[in-house]
Design a protein around this motif. Structure first.
Motif, PDB file in Angstrom:
ATOM      1  N   LEU A  39       0.815  -1.213   0.000  1.00  0.00           N
ATOM      2  CA  LEU A  39       0.000   0.000   0.000  1.00  0.00           C
ATOM      3  C   LEU A  39       0.849   1.264   0.000  1.00  0.00           C
ATOM      4  CD1 LEU A  39      -2.696  -1.075   2.631  1.00  0.00           C
ATOM      5  CD2 LEU A  39      -2.854  -1.196   0.147  1.00  0.00           C
ATOM      6  N   VAL A  40       1.934   1.243   0.758  1.00  0.00           N
ATOM      7  CA  VAL A  40       2.826   2.405   0.833  1.00  0.00           C
ATOM      8  C   VAL A  40       4.248   1.953   0.524  1.00  0.00           C
ATOM      9  CG1 VAL A  40       3.672   4.318   2.244  1.00  0.00           C
ATOM     10  CG2 VAL A  40       1.362   3.443   2.607  1.00  0.00           C
ATOM     11  N   LYS A  45      11.948   2.589  -3.477  1.00  0.00           N
ATOM     12  CA  LYS A  45      11.192   1.812  -4.456  1.00  0.00           C
ATOM     13  C   LYS A  45      10.521   2.741  -5.469  1.00  0.00           C
ATOM     14  CE  LYS A  45       8.910  -1.699  -6.267  1.00  0.00           C
ATOM     15  NZ  LYS A  45       9.584  -2.649  -7.190  1.00  0.00           N
ATOM     16  N   VAL A  46       9.966   3.826  -4.982  1.00  0.00           N
ATOM     17  CA  VAL A  46       9.312   4.801  -5.866  1.00  0.00           C
ATOM     18  C   VAL A  46      10.340   5.441  -6.789  1.00  0.00           C
ATOM     19  CG1 VAL A  46       8.059   6.998  -5.947  1.00  0.00           C
ATOM     20  CG2 VAL A  46       7.425   5.261  -4.264  1.00  0.00           C
ATOM     21  N   ASP A 227       3.785   1.685  -6.253  1.00  0.00           N
ATOM     22  CA  ASP A 227       4.973   2.480  -6.581  1.00  0.00           C
ATOM     23  C   ASP A 227       4.749   3.289  -7.854  1.00  0.00           C
ATOM     24  OD1 ASP A 227       4.830  -0.037  -7.815  1.00  0.00           O
ATOM     25  OD2 ASP A 227       6.929   0.012  -8.380  1.00  0.00           O
ATOM     26  N   ILE A 228       4.080   2.686  -8.857  1.00  0.00           N
ATOM     27  CA  ILE A 228       3.771   3.407 -10.090  1.00  0.00           C
ATOM     28  C   ILE A 228       2.760   4.512  -9.829  1.00  0.00           C
ATOM     29  CG2 ILE A 228       2.955   3.192 -12.465  1.00  0.00           C
ATOM     30  CD1 ILE A 228       5.532   1.716 -11.958  1.00  0.00           C
ATOM     31  N   MET A 229       1.788   4.230  -8.958  1.00  0.00           N
ATOM     32  CA  MET A 229       0.794   5.238  -8.603  1.00  0.00           C
ATOM     33  C   MET A 229       1.467   6.441  -7.940  1.00  0.00           C
ATOM     34  SD  MET A 229      -2.181   2.727  -7.088  1.00  0.00           S
ATOM     35  CE  MET A 229      -3.163   4.097  -6.476  1.00  0.00           C
ATOM     36  N   PHE A 230       2.401   6.163  -7.033  1.00  0.00           N
ATOM     37  CA  PHE A 230       3.128   7.245  -6.370  1.00  0.00           C
ATOM     38  C   PHE A 230       3.912   8.067  -7.391  1.00  0.00           C
ATOM     39  CE2 PHE A 230       1.796   5.642  -2.474  1.00  0.00           C
ATOM     40  CZ  PHE A 230       2.339   6.335  -1.403  1.00  0.00           C
ATOM     41  N   VAL A 231       4.538   7.395  -8.359  1.00  0.00           N
ATOM     42  CA  VAL A 231       5.302   8.094  -9.392  1.00  0.00           C
ATOM     43  C   VAL A 231       4.379   9.026 -10.179  1.00  0.00           C
ATOM     44  CG1 VAL A 231       6.572   7.817 -11.554  1.00  0.00           C
ATOM     45  CG2 VAL A 231       7.099   6.342  -9.619  1.00  0.00           C
ATOM     46  N   GLY A 232       3.225   8.513 -10.590  1.00  0.00           N
ATOM     47  CA  GLY A 232       2.281   9.333 -11.347  1.00  0.00           C
ATOM     48  C   GLY A 232       1.783  10.519 -10.549  1.00  0.00           C
TER      49      GLY A 232
END
Length: 261
Positions: A39-40, A45-46, A227-232
């Motif tokens: 989840l986080v 990683k991000v 991790d992809i969501m955080f990047v976006g």
């Protein structure tokens, strides 16, 4: 030769400390696994995912294609909103009869969530960019229009009456007094409109889209790629700040008297 001295203000220190606390809290949460890494994800990683997306893209397209797709929709809608909301807002503030026609329509649709009428736009305009740009346009039109109306109504009437007394025509009053006086609030409305359109962009890219930063976040969420969501999300946040900085610079050039009168 005198060297410029750069002073660090208390506000800058507080801003820096705020982000240190946020990043430190994020690192601590992932380090001690207070919340599941699914989840986080960790900052490292991000960052790794961000580098991989820069090199390899996402879903077969480079990150620049996704950015271009989103920006094309965003700035097309913003341009249309500027050329319609600004003149209509100024006219509505200046002429009560024009406001009587337009104001009620804007106030009716303004509180509506974009997704409430997006399905109708898709049915009427199709699933391509036309429906997406239209929804972004409607989202950006309202705050810009309202800012322009508010700006006109706040003008000191003594300026207008003095100009008319000196023989100024209606057009001269509008372009020499009304428009310059409204520019600060017009830019406030513009910056607000960009923010509203950017938040609406994710909703616009939910239906029948295969590219865009909003679509990237939504697609990653289907596969729990946090991790992809955080990047976006970080890309959207950073680019949003950069757009606002550019608008501030333009405002400082065009409204150079702001804060000095």
């Amino acid at each position: 030769m005198v060297k410029k001295q750069f002073k660090i203000t208390v506000e800058q220190i507080m801003t820096t400390l705020t982000w240190i606390v946020i990043l430190g809290g994020w690192y601590t949460i992932t380090k001690f696994e207070i919340v599941s890494k699914t989840l986080v994800p960790s900052p490292s990683k991000v960052f790794t995912s961000f580098i991989n997306i820069l090199k390899d893209g996402y879903s077969g397209d480079s990150i620049w294609i996704h950015l271009w797709a989103s920006f094309q929709r965003l700035f097309t809608a913003l341009g249309l909103a500027i050329v319609t909301a600004v003149p209509l807002g100024l006219l509505s503030g200046y002429y009560k009869k024009v406001r009587a026609i337009i104001d009620s329509v804007v106030e009716f649709y303004r509180p509506l969530p974009p997704l409430a009428y997006y399905t109708l736009l898709v049915l009427w305009l199709g699933i391509d960019n036309t429906s997406k740009v239209t929804m972004l346009y409607l989202a950006g039109f309202a705050p810009m229009y309202i800012a322009c109306v508010s700006a006109v109504t706040k003008i000191n009437q003594d300026y207008i009456l003095s100009a008319k007394t000196l023989g100024a025509t209606q057009n001269q009053v509008f372009f020499k007094i009304v428009l310059p006086a409204c520019l600060p609030e017009i830019f406030v409305g513009l910056r607000t409109a960009v923010g509203v359109e950017y938040t609406t962009l994710v909703a616009a890219e939910m239906v029948a889209a295969t590219s865009g930063i909003g679509w990237l976040v939504l697609d990653a969420s289907k596969f729990l790629k946090a991790d992809i969501m955080f990047v976006g999300i970080l890309i959207m946040g950073i680019t949003g700040i950069l757009i606002d900085v550019v608008l501030r610079l333009i405002e400082n050039k065009m409204v150079f008297w702001k804060g000095h009168v």
